[in-house]
Design an enzyme around this catalytic site. Sequence first.
Site, PDB file in Angstrom:
ATOM      1  N   HIS A 172       0.753  -1.213  -0.053  1.00 28.28           N
ATOM      2  CA  HIS A 172      -0.038   0.009  -0.049  1.00 28.28           C
ATOM      3  C   HIS A 172       0.898   1.237  -0.078  1.00 28.28           C
ATOM      4  O   HIS A 172       0.358   2.432   0.421  1.00 28.28           O
ATOM      5  CB  HIS A 172      -1.056  -0.116   1.176  1.00 28.28           C
ATOM      6  N   SER A 293      14.387  21.399 -16.897  1.00 30.19           N
ATOM      7  CA  SER A 293      12.834  22.131 -17.011  1.00 30.19           C
ATOM      8  C   SER A 293      13.390  23.395 -17.895  1.00 30.19           C
ATOM      9  O   SER A 293      14.223  24.037 -17.623  1.00 30.19           O
ATOM     10  CB  SER A 293      12.179  22.589 -15.635  1.00 30.19           C
ATOM     11  N   GLU A 306       9.093   8.458 -17.056  1.00 24.38           N
ATOM     12  CA  GLU A 306       7.710   8.882 -17.154  1.00 24.38           C
ATOM     13  C   GLU A 306       7.126   8.708 -18.618  1.00 24.38           C
ATOM     14  O   GLU A 306       5.865   8.477 -18.932  1.00 24.38           O
ATOM     15  CB  GLU A 306       7.515  10.493 -16.981  1.00 24.38           C
TER      16      GLU A 306
END
Length: 488
Positions: A172, A293, A306
């Site tokens: 979890h 970025s 990603e």
Amino acid sequence: MNDEFAKKAEAPSDHESPMAWSGRFASGPVDGLMSFSRSVAVDGRLWSVDIEGSRAHVGALEKAGVVSPDEASSLRDALTQVAEEFTTSQFDFLDADEDIHMAIERRLTEIVGDLGRKIHAGRSRNDQVALDLRLYLLREARELAVAVLGLGETLVDRAAETGSSLLPGYTHLQRAQPVLVAHHLLAHVWPLIRDVGRLRDATSRAEISPLGAGALAGTSIPIDPEFAAAELGMSGQFDNSMDAVADRDFVAEYLFAMALIQVHLSRLAEEIVIWATDEFNFVSLSDEWSTGSSMMPQKKNPDVAELVRGRTGRVVGNLVNLLVVLKGLPLAYNRDLQEDKEPVFDSISVVKESAIALTGLMATLEFNFAPMEQAAAAGYSAATDLAEELVMAGVPFREAHRLVGELVFKLEQEQRGLEAVTRDELSELHPALSSIDENRLRPSSVAAARVTPGGTAPAAVENQMSKAQGAIADMYRWAQGPPASDAQ
Ligand code: ARG
């Protein structure tokens, strides 16, 4: 295109169609129809397997006496020339080339003249395209397997470097029990080994040659399907000619195998994204495999992971795409089947590129062992072991669970960890705990106690690692071994 269709429908052309099937047509297709139906932009990549299939078919025609040995050898030479034209990017497609099969037959006929017009005897594009796609996927499955195994191998190598370092194992996404970093990494290796096994299994069913099925019912020309299959190094021939041209199970199987590979890559990618956060700080990504970025100068982002995660939607979608194309298709061949190629070609490139990129990411990241070990020690992760100590002293597990649960509750209120518990407190909890080894609740002891096969004790992990290496070597033998008929 709709406008073009509409215009043409009003004034049908009576020009002679350049299409190979124009015989029974009074007019050529409306403008725009060809570009709607044409598939060379997608199936052009089948050129080499198409030529390979045609060679086998020439052999079968020669054996059946449809072409003489001299004619067969001229056809083979011409096929070699066409192949050279593709290899050297000299092959020119014409507007009238409906698909790769027609383009190659057209060029063959330009080279050998009328003899080229004999090659399609006993064959339809329906069995031809089914063969081409099988041959193509058989080859690609092995290449893909090599990329996936490369990732598996890298994970094993990285696991070997981590020795008996620990991190928390999670359930979890809450700290659960300490495990070896190596154990965690190897947990990503086994799915990849099974994935390659799935590619290999799918391969064993894809190695069937549909040549001889014709359009759907077989052919009255006595060509021997087994002969063509053997020429192609394929393990078998079809049992039912209609099934041979309508069956796309092999495409669906490869698409499923690839979807599951991408899901596995995505799960690994997700962990890297989490581990690379400042909050976790379990890994630092290498500069070569991360991106910055455009606005925030301080950022170093896990874009590779990603993108792997993000492209999973495409690969799962490609499987669904084909299943929906197949659902409701009557026997035998239907043109819908032309739509099987784009999804499978897309999945091959996405999955292969993803496996290669993740290999680079995993090979170059740095493990931050200190934060991992720190996290492994926190969060009462030795609680199960304390309960199991009680069980070994004869306390029923439910009772042990309750006792330790109450201890954790108390410690949490006092903001103390399990490592801070005194021997007196333990004896108070249960007399059996008075003699517990003082190191027993350390994360390393907790991990070391899991000695059962497949557990996280260092010796068990060592053993697991050599099993994984053996399984990867076996899979490499298949993926890099002789191409046909050795699938099991
Ligand atoms: N290009 C087609 C395909 O990929 C094969 C052509 C079959 N065409 C036909 N009219 N039977 O499935």
